[in-house]
Design a protein around this motif. Sequence first.
Motif, PDB file in Angstrom:
ATOM      1  N   LYS A  35       6.833  12.028  -3.758  1.00 29.60           N
ATOM      2  CA  LYS A  35       7.773  13.029  -3.215  1.00 29.60           C
ATOM      3  C   LYS A  35       7.346  13.472  -1.825  1.00 29.60           C
ATOM      4  CE  LYS A  35       9.534  14.939  -7.565  1.00 29.60           C
ATOM      5  NZ  LYS A  35       9.575  16.102  -8.466  1.00 29.60           N
ATOM      6  N   GLN A  36       6.025  13.689  -1.651  1.00 22.69           N
ATOM      7  CA  GLN A  36       5.525  14.123  -0.339  1.00 22.69           C
ATOM      8  C   GLN A  36       5.805  13.066   0.722  1.00 22.69           C
ATOM      9  OE1 GLN A  36       4.269  16.942   0.591  1.00 22.69           O
ATOM     10  NE2 GLN A  36       4.038  17.942  -1.401  1.00 22.69           N
ATOM     11  N   MET A  49       2.743   3.702  -7.137  1.00 20.52           N
ATOM     12  CA  MET A  49       2.148   5.023  -6.936  1.00 20.52           C
ATOM     13  C   MET A  49       2.576   5.981  -8.046  1.00 20.52           C
ATOM     14  SD  MET A  49       2.547   7.362  -3.540  1.00 20.52           S
ATOM     15  CE  MET A  49       2.089   6.055  -2.425  1.00 20.52           C
ATOM     16  N   THR A  50       3.858   5.905  -8.438  1.00 19.36           N
ATOM     17  CA  THR A  50       4.388   6.794  -9.481  1.00 19.36           C
ATOM     18  C   THR A  50       3.642   6.606 -10.802  1.00 19.36           C
ATOM     19  OG1 THR A  50       6.540   6.445  -8.437  1.00 19.36           O
ATOM     20  CG2 THR A  50       6.565   7.588 -10.522  1.00 19.36           C
ATOM     21  N   GLU A  64      16.247  14.401  -3.795  1.00 15.73           N
ATOM     22  CA  GLU A  64      15.742  13.473  -2.776  1.00 15.73           C
ATOM     23  C   GLU A  64      16.874  12.603  -2.236  1.00 15.73           C
ATOM     24  OE1 GLU A  64      11.214  12.898  -4.537  1.00 15.73           O
ATOM     25  OE2 GLU A  64      12.793  11.513  -5.143  1.00 15.73           O
ATOM     26  N   LEU A  65      17.729  12.144  -3.146  1.00 16.31           N
ATOM     27  CA  LEU A  65      18.876  11.320  -2.726  1.00 16.31           C
ATOM     28  C   LEU A  65      19.797  12.108  -1.800  1.00 16.31           C
ATOM     29  CD1 LEU A  65      20.363   8.611  -3.084  1.00 16.31           C
ATOM     30  CD2 LEU A  65      21.561   9.611  -5.015  1.00 16.31           C
ATOM     31  N   HIS A  66      20.038  13.375  -2.153  1.00 13.94           N
ATOM     32  CA  HIS A  66      20.898  14.247  -1.338  1.00 13.94           C
ATOM     33  C   HIS A  66      20.307  14.397   0.067  1.00 13.94           C
ATOM     34  CE1 HIS A  66      23.829  17.458  -0.680  1.00 13.94           C
ATOM     35  NE2 HIS A  66      22.846  18.153  -0.111  1.00 13.94           N
ATOM     36  N   LEU A 120       8.861  11.284   5.273  1.00 11.39           N
ATOM     37  CA  LEU A 120       9.638  10.211   5.901  1.00 11.39           C
ATOM     38  C   LEU A 120      11.019  10.707   6.344  1.00 11.39           C
ATOM     39  CD1 LEU A 120       9.988   7.256   6.652  1.00 11.39           C
ATOM     40  CD2 LEU A 120      10.598   6.768   4.307  1.00 11.39           C
ATOM     41  N   CYS A 121      11.694  11.440   5.448  1.00 13.71           N
ATOM     42  CA  CYS A 121      13.058  11.899   5.771  1.00 13.71           C
ATOM     43  C   CYS A 121      13.056  13.024   6.801  1.00 13.71           C
ATOM     44  CB  CYS A 121      13.777  12.368   4.499  1.00 13.71           C
ATOM     45  SG  CYS A 121      14.162  11.021   3.387  1.00 13.71           S
ATOM     46  N   SER A 122      11.926  13.715   6.925  1.00  8.33           N
ATOM     47  CA  SER A 122      11.852  14.822   7.889  1.00  8.33           C
ATOM     48  C   SER A 122      11.469  14.338   9.280  1.00  8.33           C
ATOM     49  CB  SER A 122      10.827  15.861   7.429  1.00  8.33           C
ATOM     50  OG  SER A 122      11.151  16.322   6.142  1.00  8.33           O
TER      51      SER A 122
END
Length: 1372
Positions: free
Chosen positions: A159-160, A139-140, A191-193, A165-167
């Motif tokens: 990123k979206q 995708m990138t 993103e890692l954080h 996913l993380c939210s």
Amino acid sequence: MKAEMDRIISLSDGDSSLELQKYLSSIGEEKLITLITQSALKGKIVGVIKAIFKGSPPASTEGSERRLLLYQHSIPLCESGDVHSEVAADVIGLLMLETHTLTGSSLAKLGELFVKEIKVGKITNGKSLELFPTVLTAMTACEKLSYGKGELSGEECKKQLINSLCSSRWDPQCVIYLTTMFRDVPLSLDELHFLVEKVLRMFSKLDLQAIPPLVYQLLLLSAKGCKKQVLDGIISYFKQQDINQHEEQSHGESVDLEVQSIPQDQLRHVEGTVILHIVFAVRLDHELGREFLKIIKTSYGDLCPFSVALLLSVARIQRYEEQVFDLLKGSIIKSFKDEQMLQGSKFLQDLLPKHCSVSQMILDTVKNSVFGWDHVTQGLVQLGFFLMDTFGPKPGPFGKTTEVSATVARTPTQLACKLGGQVLQQGFKMHEAIRGEILEQVLNRLVTKTASPVNHFLDLLCDIVTSAPMILLESSSKVTETFDHLSYLPLATVQGLLKAVQPLLKVSMSMKDALIVVLRKAMFSSQLDGRKSAVAGFLLLLKNFKVLGSLATSQCSQAISSSQTRGEPSLGASGQLNSCLRPRWDILEINPAAGAVTHRLCPAPHPRGVALLLKKIQVDVHSRYNAAANEAFCLEILSSLRRCLGQQADVRLMLYEGFYGVVSRNSQLASSIMQTLLSQLRRYYEPEQDLLPPVKLQPCITAHGEQVHIQEPLAHLMSCTVHCLLWLKNMRRSTKTDDDDDEDEDEEGYQSELQTILESMTKRMIKSEMEDFELDKSAEFSNASSVGVKNNIFAVLVMGLYEVLIEYNFVNANYSKIHFEELMELFNRYFKLWEIQKDKSGKGRLPSNKTPRSLLSMGFISTLLTVLFRDSSQSREEALSVLRSNGEFVRYSLSTAVQKIQQLEETGVADGPGGKSSDLTFRFLCEMTSVLMWRYTNVPSAVEDAGKKDKRSSLSHLCLEGLLRIFTTCQQRYPDKMPMLLSSIGNSEDAAEPEDGDGMSYFYIRQFQRALFAQLSRGEDDFNSKEAQLLVSILSVLSLQLKPSSQQFVQMVTWTVKICKETSFEDSALSKGLLSLLFSLHVLFKSPASLLLELCQDVHSHLGDIDQDVEVENQSHFAIVNIKTAATAALLVFSQIDKVLDEVDWLIGRKKNQTASDKSSPEEATQAAGQQDPVEKAVTLQLGTLLTALNELVQTTLQLGTCTITLLRELSRTYTILTSLVKYYIQVCATQNGNLPARFEKLVKLSGSHLTPQCYSFITYVQGGESCGGVDDKKKKKRNEVNIVASSKLIRETKAIPNLIFSIEQYEKFLITLSKKSKVNLMQYMKLSTSRDFRINAATLDAALQEQGDSQEAVSQDAEETQEPKRKKRKQ
């Protein structure tokens, strides 16, 4: 369906792909999905997928849609669990190979599918997640793709998806799979954080067993970054689990079920696994190790058992070992110092929450290590020895020990050393693997550290032996090897070592035999210490190996002043016989005082081990190890010891001091010992009754060249003989039976002979004059010549003999008046000799008040004081009046009591029977306290002082001195027994005594307060300063017993303030004592800053201003501060200001660390902007009050010297701390963009406008050397000359002035920086500093000009000629 499947595969195998495309187009979507599912279930999916890929060209719309359909159906199929795991792995592998061919929109849909599947919790085995990183990577690479209703770049879309996913909510089961998956996803730092934070939040929702694999994946993920966050999160999680466990244990069933769900052993095993994972990761990634150590450095106070265990495991990696132990050392000592600072200040206690103890964390780690933490145990051993080596007692000058043993650990270094010992002791009990190493290292240190004190290692060895004696028997060879070095070790080490291993000697024959061989060799050592070690060892064996028929302690407990403390059951003849024939566990009984071994204290060993052990003990007991065999063994030792009677005085003295302990513990040896003592005494006794004196003193000394030495400590020989004799007589009285007639005949022989000798000596010593001992009033007693030394030795021996006879005759007198009159005659002879020796020796090198240590036993002194002051029985009154009427004897009794208490305070032991038993010495202290308190309160010192002619201390003064020493000794040696000591005073006619400790202490505090008030109420002429000082010291000691939170403590503070405000005696020593008491109490009540300000104003008012034209306002808050005591008060105020500055500095340091660790917390910054932090506010207020107080002092005409140097140092320190506060606000402005508090601006204004200008004036005053002026011009001139000399010496020898100026300039430099950062002009309050190199004193200039004007006419040409050289000189 099988036909379609075969058809697709056969078409795929052919050369033409067009037919395959047509056939696939002819099959509908539903049929194709069914076909994929069926083939997957049968394990033939690989061929089908390859065929679909071949027949679906990515360039065509239909082909790309079919490919997307394949992906969309295969992902849930692999997660369903219906497909075999190997088949699923093959499917995902094939899909990954073709992911790059998918269109942008297909990739976006696929990404959304993954997110949806994760959100609804359909990810069960994580197989499909291996595909997700490939999808995101593909995708990138896309420039644009449709996402939702619009278009995004591939990077943005990724990123979206990650954000979405993380939210979202994660199923706990898929957390590990997701974390593993993200390792392959390219992530930005933000993103890692975000991801790491999400995973760490999931810890609490996971099953405990899932934590170690998740931690492992997190550590692998940390290779991308966020190492600090990962480690912090892991440590915080386990810290919280420990807190939950602790709360559960402390509150029991009242805690929620959710908290109780984790069993402790399960948690500890998981922690152990996690530690192993982290240590493994640190070995591979040194950056992770450095980050871990950084975290520990910045959070000293946040250590927990898990992080301590992790540190100790990391210490096994060689490159981190030194850093880890330095870190632990720093955090431990800092923790103890912080604890001490908090305990000593109410101001800090109110300001800060309860302190977390690092020592407790370390001890918890030791307890937790029992759950299989083998990787931690080695670190614990290293830490224990590291602490003991680093913080153990250090050698003083010339290798002498500076610390006395047996005191309670109080300082941070002592507490750290004690913690090391606790770690090793608990580790020894819990872990079999490290026992050998701990024992070996302790014994090695005892042997090698001969120049340093080893008390702490001896205490550890004692604890190890007491807690696990049977375990030590396995390592008996190590102990035996240590015995070989005994003759080369210091005596104190030998005594401690033998006392520690003594319980083992009762069980192990081989160890005992090895020790005896070594001791026999040591007996003939060329070193004096070696021979003394042999005597110490043999005496210990004699005390502890009981001979058949020896009395149990219970039967001898009524013996006079007996030091017997160890009990064994009393047995009859049959019982003794049985004890020889069967193994008895009471042989193995351990009593810490006596040192026996008990099976109860042993940890439960393996059943087979117990059987073997019992068998070994049975063999020992049946063969030789029994009471009957002990007799021959003990008599053999006694014959060896008799040889010592021909050696140096030190060796003999040691023998005499030890014989009483042997007799009282092993009564069957009494006959042999008494015969030995009697034969030794006969050598120096004059049998002819008509000859005087009754002893031969000449053989007691020996000469080497011009030096004279004592050869025989005759008085100690007599003392030992008398104490043994009295004990035997008393024991015979208490255990008299009909069967003892035969024994009586044997005993009566030496007893009657000894009694005859003692009676004869008493009569002849009374008749003997000084000349009979070759002593004369006019003889020389100085130590400068051999004659003086000889006379001194003779005098000390004779005085010792008199004392021993006084004690013997008192015990035997049975309150007979005639005997007491004889006793008084003995004392008169003693006193006459004492006076002469004191006067004569004072002229030599010895100070005149140096008195030889009295040979009276502490038990006897206690009894003597009781009968002198408290015995009111009618039958004894006439006899006791003989003693009471002799004032010198009463004074001598009190002085000796004070000397004995001082000896106990300094060494922990006292002379005479019972002197080494802490229980008995405490009992003696209780008896003496009661008597001294009664004597002081019932005989008013005013009456006593009225008839006093000489300058010596009054009896009341001696009583007070004794009480002070008793309370101090109890505080140091028996801190838990102080309430018991006070309750023993008893017989109070005042109000009923309260039972609680605080009430009891305050009851006696009130009595001493009344006594002090009575002293202070007297006039100047009748006032006894020394007595008042002693009362203040006693109040200081007793006030330590009050809890600062109690009402009594508040009353004590109020009373002290009132006394200081109303007492106006011009007595510096009393003023110092009262103000010290006031400060020590006030600091535990509230901050002393306001008190210091009032005292500074008083000092300024009394001493005057440095500007003689300024008249200081006459104000007096405290009458205790006056013209005579102001300088003393000023020095005390300086020391108290220093302590307040310490607290402020400590608080600023804490705030700086907190700000550094909370850089990324915008909430706190907002809160700080809204209101000032309570710690900042307190610091600002404290410094404000201190600046005002220093402003008073810096204008005061202080005496040049110590006062001015100290003030300059305090000013310098104040500016340094102000600079530190300014730096803190610079840090705050840089990280949080907060506004400066208004209070801080006021503080800066106060320092700049009030204090700094006065500092420069004070420097001018000090350098000018003009102190307070007198009325008389001549006196003023002379004083100024002296002050100029003093000031020049001050300037020459100290750096106080340049240091102060540097501190002020540094403060102003950082204020400029803060002004720029905060956009507030703080320098508007600062005035230009005075030029110190070139100064014009206006007054001096005016006077010089005036003088020049008057003499202008008389100036001649000669004067002008002489001006030129002067100018040149100045130029040079």
